[in-house]
Design a protein around this motif. Structure first.
Motif, PDB file in Angstrom:
ATOM      1  N   SER A 196       0.826  -1.203   0.000  1.00  0.00           N
ATOM      2  CA  SER A 196       0.000   0.000   0.000  1.00  0.00           C
ATOM      3  C   SER A 196       0.862   1.256   0.000  1.00  0.00           C
ATOM      4  CB  SER A 196      -0.924   0.010   1.222  1.00  0.00           C
ATOM      5  OG  SER A 196      -1.792  -1.097   1.202  1.00  0.00           O
ATOM      6  N   GLN A 197       1.918   1.227   0.772  1.00  0.00           N
ATOM      7  CA  GLN A 197       2.814   2.388   0.829  1.00  0.00           C
ATOM      8  C   GLN A 197       3.447   2.643  -0.523  1.00  0.00           C
ATOM      9  OE1 GLN A 197       5.261   1.144   4.136  1.00  0.00           O
ATOM     10  NE2 GLN A 197       3.999   2.224   5.643  1.00  0.00           N
ATOM     11  N   ARG A 198       3.776   1.560  -1.239  1.00  0.00           N
ATOM     12  CA  ARG A 198       4.338   1.734  -2.591  1.00  0.00           C
ATOM     13  C   ARG A 198       3.315   2.332  -3.552  1.00  0.00           C
ATOM     14  NH1 ARG A 198       6.549  -3.359  -1.270  1.00  0.00           N
ATOM     15  NH2 ARG A 198       5.042  -4.471  -2.590  1.00  0.00           N
ATOM     16  N   GLN A 199       2.030   2.141  -3.219  1.00  0.00           N
ATOM     17  CA  GLN A 199       0.962   2.737  -4.029  1.00  0.00           C
ATOM     18  C   GLN A 199       0.645   4.170  -3.604  1.00  0.00           C
ATOM     19  OE1 GLN A 199      -0.270   0.731  -6.597  1.00  0.00           O
ATOM     20  NE2 GLN A 199       1.361  -0.588  -5.811  1.00  0.00           N
ATOM     21  N   GLY A 200       1.346   4.651  -2.599  1.00  0.00           N
ATOM     22  CA  GLY A 200       1.093   5.991  -2.098  1.00  0.00           C
ATOM     23  C   GLY A 200      -0.028   6.064  -1.087  1.00  0.00           C
ATOM     24  N   VAL A 201      -0.428   4.908  -0.553  1.00  0.00           N
ATOM     25  CA  VAL A 201      -1.500   4.848   0.447  1.00  0.00           C
ATOM     26  C   VAL A 201      -0.860   4.631   1.807  1.00  0.00           C
ATOM     27  CG1 VAL A 201      -3.553   3.603   1.208  1.00  0.00           C
ATOM     28  CG2 VAL A 201      -3.101   3.895  -1.240  1.00  0.00           C
ATOM     29  N   ALA A 202      -1.157   5.516   2.742  1.00  0.00           N
ATOM     30  CA  ALA A 202      -0.536   5.419   4.069  1.00  0.00           C
ATOM     31  C   ALA A 202      -1.603   5.314   5.149  1.00  0.00           C
ATOM     32  CB  ALA A 202       0.353   6.637   4.332  1.00  0.00           C
ATOM     33  N   GLY A 203      -1.256   4.584   6.201  1.00  0.00           N
ATOM     34  CA  GLY A 203      -2.032   4.642   7.446  1.00  0.00           C
ATOM     35  C   GLY A 203      -3.312   3.854   7.488  1.00  0.00           C
ATOM     36  N   ASP A 204      -4.385   4.437   7.064  1.00  0.00           N
ATOM     37  CA  ASP A 204      -5.725   3.950   7.315  1.00  0.00           C
ATOM     38  C   ASP A 204      -5.971   2.595   6.648  1.00  0.00           C
ATOM     39  OD1 ASP A 204      -8.766   3.895   6.299  1.00  0.00           O
ATOM     40  OD2 ASP A 204      -8.625   5.002   8.178  1.00  0.00           O
ATOM     41  N   ARG A 205      -6.462   1.617   7.419  1.00  0.00           N
ATOM     42  CA  ARG A 205      -6.672   0.278   6.865  1.00  0.00           C
ATOM     43  C   ARG A 205      -7.816   0.259   5.850  1.00  0.00           C
ATOM     44  NH1 ARG A 205     -10.178  -3.329   9.791  1.00  0.00           N
ATOM     45  NH2 ARG A 205      -8.690  -4.994   9.420  1.00  0.00           N
ATOM     46  N   VAL A 206      -8.798   1.134   6.010  1.00  0.00           N
ATOM     47  CA  VAL A 206      -9.857   1.224   5.003  1.00  0.00           C
ATOM     48  C   VAL A 206      -9.272   1.700   3.674  1.00  0.00           C
ATOM     49  CG1 VAL A 206     -12.031   2.327   4.353  1.00  0.00           C
ATOM     50  CG2 VAL A 206     -11.662   1.585   6.717  1.00  0.00           C
ATOM     51  N   ALA A 207      -8.369   2.660   3.731  1.00  0.00           N
ATOM     52  CA  ALA A 207      -7.712   3.135   2.508  1.00  0.00           C
ATOM     53  C   ALA A 207      -6.890   2.025   1.867  1.00  0.00           C
ATOM     54  CB  ALA A 207      -6.836   4.346   2.819  1.00  0.00           C
ATOM     55  N   ARG A 208      -6.243   1.211   2.698  1.00  0.00           N
ATOM     56  CA  ARG A 208      -5.474   0.078   2.146  1.00  0.00           C
ATOM     57  C   ARG A 208      -6.415  -0.897   1.447  1.00  0.00           C
ATOM     58  NH1 ARG A 208      -2.709   0.476   7.192  1.00  0.00           N
ATOM     59  NH2 ARG A 208      -3.656  -1.440   8.026  1.00  0.00           N
ATOM     60  N   PHE A 209      -7.528  -1.197   2.106  1.00  0.00           N
ATOM     61  CA  PHE A 209      -8.492  -2.103   1.485  1.00  0.00           C
ATOM     62  C   PHE A 209      -9.018  -1.522   0.178  1.00  0.00           C
ATOM     63  CE2 PHE A 209     -12.857  -3.280   0.598  1.00  0.00           C
ATOM     64  CZ  PHE A 209     -12.746  -4.656   0.503  1.00  0.00           C
ATOM     65  N   ALA A 210      -9.368  -0.237   0.197  1.00  0.00           N
ATOM     66  CA  ALA A 210      -9.887   0.396  -1.012  1.00  0.00           C
ATOM     67  C   ALA A 210      -8.875   0.336  -2.144  1.00  0.00           C
ATOM     68  CB  ALA A 210     -10.276   1.842  -0.707  1.00  0.00           C
ATOM     69  N   ALA A 211      -7.598   0.516  -1.808  1.00  0.00           N
ATOM     70  CA  ALA A 211      -6.554   0.437  -2.832  1.00  0.00           C
ATOM     71  C   ALA A 211      -6.458  -0.968  -3.401  1.00  0.00           C
ATOM     72  CB  ALA A 211      -5.218   0.875  -2.242  1.00  0.00           C
ATOM     73  N   LEU A 212      -6.539  -1.980  -2.537  1.00  0.00           N
ATOM     74  CA  LEU A 212      -6.533  -3.363  -3.009  1.00  0.00           C
ATOM     75  C   LEU A 212      -7.696  -3.616  -3.965  1.00  0.00           C
ATOM     76  CD1 LEU A 212      -5.792  -5.364   0.273  1.00  0.00           C
ATOM     77  CD2 LEU A 212      -4.350  -5.349  -1.776  1.00  0.00           C
ATOM     78  N   ARG A 213      -8.888  -3.186  -3.567  1.00  0.00           N
ATOM     79  CA  ARG A 213     -10.076  -3.447  -4.378  1.00  0.00           C
ATOM     80  C   ARG A 213     -10.000  -2.698  -5.705  1.00  0.00           C
ATOM     81  NH1 ARG A 213     -12.986  -7.489  -5.477  1.00  0.00           N
ATOM     82  NH2 ARG A 213     -12.494  -6.751  -7.553  1.00  0.00           N
ATOM     83  N   ALA A 214      -9.539  -1.460  -5.679  1.00  0.00           N
ATOM     84  CA  ALA A 214      -9.425  -0.691  -6.903  1.00  0.00           C
ATOM     85  C   ALA A 214      -8.419  -1.313  -7.860  1.00  0.00           C
ATOM     86  CB  ALA A 214      -9.033   0.758  -6.588  1.00  0.00           C
ATOM     87  N   ASN A 215      -7.311  -1.808  -7.324  1.00  0.00           N
ATOM     88  CA  ASN A 215      -6.319  -2.466  -8.179  1.00  0.00           C
ATOM     89  C   ASN A 215      -6.834  -3.784  -8.725  1.00  0.00           C
ATOM     90  OD1 ASN A 215      -3.223  -1.321  -8.229  1.00  0.00           O
ATOM     91  ND2 ASN A 215      -4.389  -0.498  -6.509  1.00  0.00           N
ATOM     92  N   LYS A 216      -7.572  -4.524  -7.918  1.00  0.00           N
ATOM     93  CA  LYS A 216      -8.134  -5.783  -8.418  1.00  0.00           C
ATOM     94  C   LYS A 216      -9.162  -5.522  -9.516  1.00  0.00           C
ATOM     95  CE  LYS A 216      -8.968 -10.232  -8.455  1.00  0.00           C
ATOM     96  NZ  LYS A 216      -9.971 -10.294  -9.515  1.00  0.00           N
ATOM     97  N   ASP A 217      -9.896  -4.427  -9.409  1.00  0.00           N
ATOM     98  CA  ASP A 217     -10.927  -4.115 -10.409  1.00  0.00           C
ATOM     99  C   ASP A 217     -10.344  -3.960 -11.806  1.00  0.00           C
ATOM    100  OD1 ASP A 217     -12.946  -4.173  -8.533  1.00  0.00           O
ATOM    101  OD2 ASP A 217     -13.060  -2.000  -8.281  1.00  0.00           O
TER     102      ASP A 217
END
Length: 254
Positions: A229-250
């Motif tokens: 997530s940090q490599r994707q520019g997403v820091a801290g919040d676990r909801v943001a990490r989840f959202a990044a995972l889901r967006a990338n999977k989409d």
């Protein structure tokens, strides 16, 4: 309780649960034909239908089944499911006499706002909320809702058999490998799935403990997922990490 995945439509599984006396429950019958074939071939009597959400590939066969079988239909509070005879919500219990079975209802919004899961008899019937090494798309809910739903499912006993509604496992595994390339449990699960699918066998059901070890959507607090997530520019919040995972999977095409 015997747990049988019936392939249906493009990549769905309709789940048939039955006892030694041939009394059966059917879960998310998007198509009546494979259900009727299984009932005949296995000499089963249909006693109940359980539905997790309103999408047609999960309820499309209900009307045809009810034309031949007078059985209760358990479903969430959603007017889009018109065949329901029993509406259930979080904490309700579906208790059947024949087959003798007891399932607790868990509300798991995310894929849809009214999605539910059923858990009991050592089984999790999770519809399109949790997939092996993946999770459902967010058609109606939010990342926060889906993550909370997955957290609830992940807290069930590790030996619970996860009965997902689609054969997405191989593709999910390819995405998961991009998140945790050094996860040895994930690599082993991918090999297992490849062997199963090469022999036209289902990759499901799967133990929840396996999902806890391999599914990135259940591992948002894992160091490797945090690092990704940090490599994707997403820091801290676990909801943001989840959202990044889901967006990338989409958008994943690997």
């Amino acid at each position: 309780m015997h747990v049988v995945p019936l392939p249906a439509l493009a990549d769905n599984y309709i789940w048939v649960l039955h006892d030694d006396d041939g009394q059966a429950i059917v879960v998310d019958p998007g198509d009546a034909q494979p259900v009727e074939a299984a009932l005949t071939q296995r000499q089963l009597q249909l006693r109940a239908i359980l539905l997790t959400h309103h999408h047609h590939d999960h309820i499309g066969g209900v009307a045809a089944l009810l034309a031949k079988h007078e059985v209760p239909v358990y479903a969430p509070h959603d007017e889009r499911i018109i065949q329901a005879t029993h509406r259930v919500s979080d904490g309700n219990v579906v208790e059947l006499v024949s087959p003798a079975a007891r399932f607790e209802v868990i509300e798991v919004p995310g894929h849809t706002t009214t999605h539910i899961a059923y858990t009991g008899e050592g089984i999790l019937l999770c519809g399109d909320t949790l997939f092996s090494m993946g999770c459902g798309r967010l058609f109606e809910g939010t990342p926060a809702q889906m993550l909370a739903s997955l957290d609830r499912l992940a807290a069930l006993p590790g030996n619970t058999l996860v009965c997902c509604a689609h054969e997405y496992t191989a593709a999910n595994g390819r995405f998961a490998q991009t998140i945790e390339p050094t996860n040895t449990a994930l690599a082993a699960r991918r090999q297992e799935v490849a062997a199963l699918r090469a022999n036209d066998k289902p990759s499901l059901p799967v133990a929840l403990a396996t999902e806890q070890a391999t599914n990135p959507f259940l591992r948002t607090d894992n160091d490797a997922v945090i690092a990704w997530s940090q490599r994707q520019g997403v820091a801290g919040d676990r909801v943001a990490r989840f959202a990044a995972l889901r967006a990338n999977k989409d958008v994943f095409t690997g």
